[in-house]
Every structure is written in structure tokens, then in C-alpha cells.
Design an enzyme around this catalytic site. Structure first.
Site, PDB file in Angstrom:
ATOM      1  CD  GLU A 275      37.843  45.691  40.470  1.00  0.00           C
ATOM      2  OE1 GLU A 275      36.754  46.190  40.783  1.00  0.00           O
ATOM      3  OE2 GLU A 275      38.496  46.049  39.476  1.00  0.00           O
TER       4      GLU A 275
ATOM      5  CB  CYS B 244      33.656  42.249  45.088  1.00  0.00           C
ATOM      6  SG  CYS B 244      34.791  41.497  43.979  1.00  0.00           S
TER       7      CYS B 244
ATOM      8  CD  GLU C  41      32.252  44.045  49.974  1.00  0.00           C
ATOM      9  OE1 GLU C  41      33.330  44.464  50.431  1.00  0.00           O
ATOM     10  OE2 GLU C  41      32.106  43.643  48.795  1.00  0.00           O
TER      11      GLU C  41
ATOM     12  CB  VAL D 250      43.358  46.677  52.739  1.00  0.00           C
ATOM     13  CG1 VAL D 250      44.778  46.351  52.298  1.00  0.00           C
ATOM     14  CG2 VAL D 250      43.075  46.067  54.100  1.00  0.00           C
TER      15      VAL D 250
ATOM     16  CE  LYS E  26      49.626  39.197  50.929  1.00  0.00           C
ATOM     17  NZ  LYS E  26      48.750  38.131  51.454  1.00  0.00           N
TER      18      LYS E  26
ATOM     19  CD  GLN F 160      34.228  37.915  55.501  1.00  0.00           C
ATOM     20  OE1 GLN F 160      35.350  38.384  55.591  1.00  0.00           O
ATOM     21  NE2 GLN F 160      33.150  38.655  55.281  1.00  0.00           N
TER      22      GLN F 160
HETATM   23  C1  UN1 Z   1      34.456  38.837  42.577  1.00  0.00           C
HETATM   24  O1  UN1 Z   1      33.274  39.004  42.842  1.00  0.00           O
HETATM   25  O2  UN1 Z   1      35.324  39.023  43.432  1.00  0.00           O
HETATM   26  O3  UN1 Z   1      31.430  38.338  37.891  1.00  0.00           O
HETATM   27  C2  UN1 Z   1      34.846  38.374  41.243  1.00  0.00           C
HETATM   28  C3  UN1 Z   1      31.591  37.372  38.648  1.00  0.00           C
HETATM   29  C4  UN1 Z   1      32.864  36.584  38.534  1.00  0.00           C
HETATM   30  C5  UN1 Z   1      33.991  37.291  39.203  1.00  0.00           C
HETATM   31  C6  UN1 Z   1      33.665  37.816  40.540  1.00  0.00           C
HETATM   32  N1  UN1 Z   1      33.191  36.397  37.148  1.00  0.00           N
HETATM   33  O4  UN1 Z   1      30.737  37.043  39.442  1.00  0.00           O
END
Ligand code: UN1
Length: 498
Positions: free
Chosen positions: A252, A286, A387, A234, A177, A333
Site C-alpha cells: 500500500e 496517502c 507525492e 521502499v 515493525k 518530511q
Molecule cells: C492513509 O491515507 O494512509 O481514507 C490512510 C482515509 C482513512 C485512511 C487513510 N480512512 O482517509
């Protein structure tokens, strides 16, 4: 702009609408007049159909030799190479990040495919001697069955590839999904797999929203593995749902990634790294650099130089190659970014750049925000702890390496971190003591390569890793095999105690 298309779910190799007939639109966040297409607004019944299809395809796929599975994955990567530009353009339209970055996103999927295709000829287990004579033993990886994958919008092809390719190479089947903001890139990715010869039912797509489609997928009793990338809030909920049925789960989640800048750092390097780490992908990684923890003796120079550089970032539609930074993904966002700018001001941090939505002219059709810098940020302020997932960076002055590492670790997340220093001792202390899944030296917090484990500590994850060969542990279980060829009953050593 092209005419919007109608996309369907992929279930058992057939393209089908949601049973309810409901759809939702996929719009360009840089220009919301641009509709890419409509996608099925799926519910629990569509999820059940997809899981049934994945379950039906499982036995045959499981028994397909892993090197053959690898060949399909290899071909899919070659197809992605051929279609890289087309898929990158689609991704920029649906996600907003600039073309240079969406090409990189497709490239990350290509790399992951070539890496996992090779695993088809490895998937190493272990052999080890027995305590007893004439006895052989080994451990091998076994697939688990149907994997339910829930993916985010910020890396719309790379992250599905981190999950789908390893799931497949281990012999599992998949229902994915994708994020409702960026389903097209998952469709494009799966199309490459289909064109590479993937049998029907091995990968199924159900598009839609978390509560209606994601949750039934997580809860479905025939889904044995769940992999989720998204918010910590979540993720905790997903974890609770999985606990009910003791499902295998990989999470993650968020980050609040620090870049430590020591007084001996090469500032030219720091400025380039900080601007890229903080404002690349509009801060929507992230791994984004969201805190600059700088030695007090260089902090003023650092701030003025980052400010001068960031002021010149060309913000706009990512399809224009002149632009360097795109919009936020959606109104919500953008609202979060604006909310945190307000919080930062209220908390007494000093706003030295940006801080406002861009609305004039063409900007008014999208969700654009200025690159934003706060200085004199205190370690416990909300803008230093939470964040934001936008183009906002907080500068926190410190007096020593020890304090810098302490501040760096003093957040609920632990994905990525970095230190800029020319002192090898500082670098090694930081590599040892920064409590994050990834540490960079003299590079920003973004830019992880797919063949190293990717993931984080604390609120970022649940101990699992994507990338590297470590990802295989999410999509396989170990089975230990003992073969006695002595021709007699040999009791185990523990049962033979004198
Ligand atoms: C993410 O930040 O959600 O390391 C993934 C990085 C990328 C992947 C980021 N290869 O910045």
C-alpha cells in the site's frame, strides 16, 4: 509533558530490550523537547527471536477455533473503546495530528476489530456441485504462518489494525515493525490485545528502522506473508526481496489524489471538501487531496474561496483542541514540503497561499508549515505528479470533463479520486473512467470506511486490498477439498473422455 518511559520489544509474551542494548527516542513533532519514550533500536537478531516466537505460537493459534479468535479481537476492540481518549492523546503527542483526528484513528482500529471479530463466524468458503455422482467439494481458507508487518507513521493505530486483525482472524501469527516515528500507538494497540487474552507469541513487536529491522523481517525465511505500507520506492524494494522467496505480499503505497470540480458543482460543498481533503492530517494521508482539477469557468472563484478558508486554519500543537492542523512528522518530511514549494515556484506555478515554515514562538520547537496553495499548475509539473505528503495542493484548470479525467489519471499513482458535480451523467462517467481504487462523488478523497476494500492501482499497490473481506485474501490461502463417497474409483470427467 510526562517523563519519558523505556519501552521494550515484545517477543513471545516477554518485554525485552534489543540484544544490542541500543535505543532511539520518540519525540513529539509539535514540540521536540517532549520525549515520549525510548524504544529498542532492533536488529536482525531481535527480528529472528520474534519470528521464532511467532512460529512457536502458530500451531496452537491456527487450531484455535476462528470464533474464539474473534472473541479476543472483539474484546480488544471494547478495550480500545475504553482507552480511546488516552490512546488518542498518546498518538497526538507522537504523531502530531490533532486530537479529533487521533480519536478517529483509534476509532478506525475499533471498527476494524468489530468487523474482523465477526469474520470469525464467517470466513466463508464455497461449496459447489461435482461433475460426478456421490462426490462433495468445497474450498476453505487456510492461514499461512508468520506475517511480517511494516506500518507507517501517518495512521499509527488504524493501519496496524488493518493488518493485525485480519492476520489473526485467519489463524496466522504476527511480527510487526512499526514506524520509528510512532511506535507507541502500536504498543498501545497490542496492549489492548494482550489484555483481551491474546496468547503469548501470537503478536510480537520489534521496534526500529527499516534497514536494520524491517529488511531482516522481510527476508526471514519463516515469514510467509509481508504487508507493507509506505513509500513506493521502499515498496518496490520490499517487492524485490519478497520475489526471491515467492512470498505473499501486500503493498500500500503513494497517492496523488485528484478532486475534479465541474462547473455545475455546489461550490460551498467543494470548498469544505477541498480544505478538509488537502489540509486534514496536514496532508499526510496517502488519500490526501493533492490536486484540484477545476473547470476553467469556476477556477478563480474556487481558488479565492479555498484560499480564504485555508488562511484561517489554526495550525499548532494538536493537543490544543482549538488547533485544526498539526506539524509535519519530522524534519525530513518538513524538508520535503519545503523542497516541493521551491520546485513549484521554479516550475512557474503561482503560489497564492502559504509556502513557508512557521517558526515564530512555540512554532520554533516543531515542524510546522503553512497551508499552501499553488494555482495555474500544469499537469506535467513535478508538484502535479509527485507525492508531497504535506499541506500543499495544486490547482489545475481544465476545459471539460474528458480533460479532467485524463489529467486525473495521468499520474503514476491510483489510490483515491473524487468528483464534485450535480450532473448524474458526469458522476457516472467519472466513476467508470477514473482509474483509482477509490472514487468519491461529492466528497473529498479521504475518509474511506474499513469494510470496503482499500487500495489503489498503478504505483499505489500490487493489486491487493486492505479492508473489506478482500483483505482476507492477503492472510489466507485457498484449499480445495474433494470428498468421494461413491465407494469406488471415480475418475475425473477429463479422464473419462469417450
Ligand atoms: C492513509 O491515507 O494512509 O481514507 C490512510 C482515509 C482513512 C485512511 C487513510 N480512512 O482517509
Amino acid at each position: 509533558m510526562s517523563d519519558p518511559k523505556t519501552y521494550q520489544n515484545l517477543i513471545g509474551g516477554e518485554w525485552v530490550p534489543a540484544r544490542s542494548g541500543k535505543t532511539f527516542e520518540n519525540r513529539n513533532p509539535a514540540d521536540t523537547r517532549d520525549v515520549l519514550g525510548t524504544f529498542p533500536h532492533s536488529g536482525a537478531d531481535d527480528v529472528a527471536d520474534a519470528v521464532a516466537a511467532a512460529q512457536a505460537a502458530y500451531n496452537k493459534w491456527r487450531l484455535t477455533p476462528a470464533p474464539k479468535r474473534g472473541e479476543i479481537i472483539f474484546r480488544a476492540s471494547q478495550i480500545l473503546q475504553q482507552r480511546k481518549e488516552e490512546y488518542a492523546r498518546d498518538m497526538t503527542r507522537e504523531m502530531g495530528k490533532v486530537l479529533a483526528e487521533t480519536r478517529g484513528d483509534v476509532q478506525e482500529a475499533i471498527d476494524m476489530g468489530f468487523f474482523m471479530a465477526g469474520e470469525g463466524r464467517r470466513l466463508y468458503g464455497v461449496t459447489t456441485p461435482s461433475e460426478l455422482p456421490n462426490k462433495f467439494q468445497m474450498s476453505v481458507r487456510q492461514p499461512l504462518g508468520v506475517c511480517g508487518l511494516i506500518t507507517p507513521w501517518n495512521f499509527p493505530m488504524a493501519i496496524p489494525s488493518w493488518k493485525i486483525f485480519p492476520a489473526l482472524i485467519c489463524g496466522n501469527t504476527v511480527v510487526i515493525k512499526p514506524a520509528e516515528d510512532t511506535p507507541l500507538s502500536t504498543y498501545n494497540f497490542v496492549q489492548a490485545l494482550i489484555d483481551a487474552g491474546l496468547p503469548p507469541g501470537v503478536v510480537n513487536i520489534v521496534s526500529g528502522y527499516g534497514p536494520e529491522a524491517g529488511e531482516p523481517l522481510v527476508k526471514h525465511p519463516d515469514v510467509k506473508v509481508v504487508s507493507f505500507t509506505g513509500s513506493t520506492q521502499v515498496g518496490k524494494h520490499v517487492s524485490q526481496l519478497c520475489a526471491e522467496q515467492l512470498k505473499h505480499l501486500s503493498l500500500e503505497m503513494g497517492g496523488k489524489n485528484p478532486m475534479i470540480v465541474m462547473d455545475d458543482a455546489d461550490l460551498d460543498l467543494v470548498i469544505a471538501g477541498a480544505v478538509w481533503g488537502a489540509f486534514g492530517t496536514t496532508g499526510q494521508r496517502c488519500t490526501a487531496t493533492s490536486r484540484l482539477i477545476a473547470h476553467r469557468s469556476i477556477v478563480d472563484e474556487l481558488v479565492s474561496r479555498v484560499q480564504a478558508e485555508a488562511k484561517n486554519i489554526r495550525v499548532g500543537n494538536g493537543l490544543d483542541e482549538n488547533n485544526q492542523m498539526g506539524p509535519s512528522i519530522n524534519e525530513q518530511q518538513l524538508g520535503t514540503v519545503q523542497k516541493y514549494v521551491g520546485i513549484g515556484k521554479e516550475e512557474g506555478a503561482e503560489l497564492v497561499l502559504g509556502g513557508a515554515r512557521l517558526e515564530d514562538g512555540d512554532y520554533g520547537h516543531g515542524y510546522f508549515h503553512q497551508p499552501t496553495i499553488f494555482t495555474n499548475v500544469k499537469r506535467d509539473m513535478r508538484i502535479a505528479q509527485e507525492e508531497i505528503f504535506g499541506p500543499v495542493v495544486s490547482v489545475i484548470p481544465v476545459d471539460s470533463l474528458e480533460e479532467a479525467i485524463d489529467v486525473a489519471n495521468d499520474v503514476p499513482y491510483g489510490l483515491s479520486s473524487s468528483i464534485y458535480t450535480r450532473n448524474v451523467n458526469n458522476a457516472f462517467v467519472a466513476m467508470r473512467d477514473l482509474y483509482t481504487g477509490i472514487v468519491y462523488v461529492n466528497a473529498p478523497t479521504i475518509g474511506a470506511e474499513i469494510h470496503l476494500p482499500f487500495g489503489g492501482t498503478k504505483g499505489t499497490g500490487n493489486g491487493k486490498r486492505e479492508g473489506g473481506t478482500q483483505v482476507l485474501d492477503t492472510y489466507s490461502e485457498w484449499k480445495s477439498l474433494y470428498i468421494d463417497y461413491s465407494g469406488g474409483l471415480q475418475r475425473a470427467q477429463i479422464d473419462n473422455a469417450e
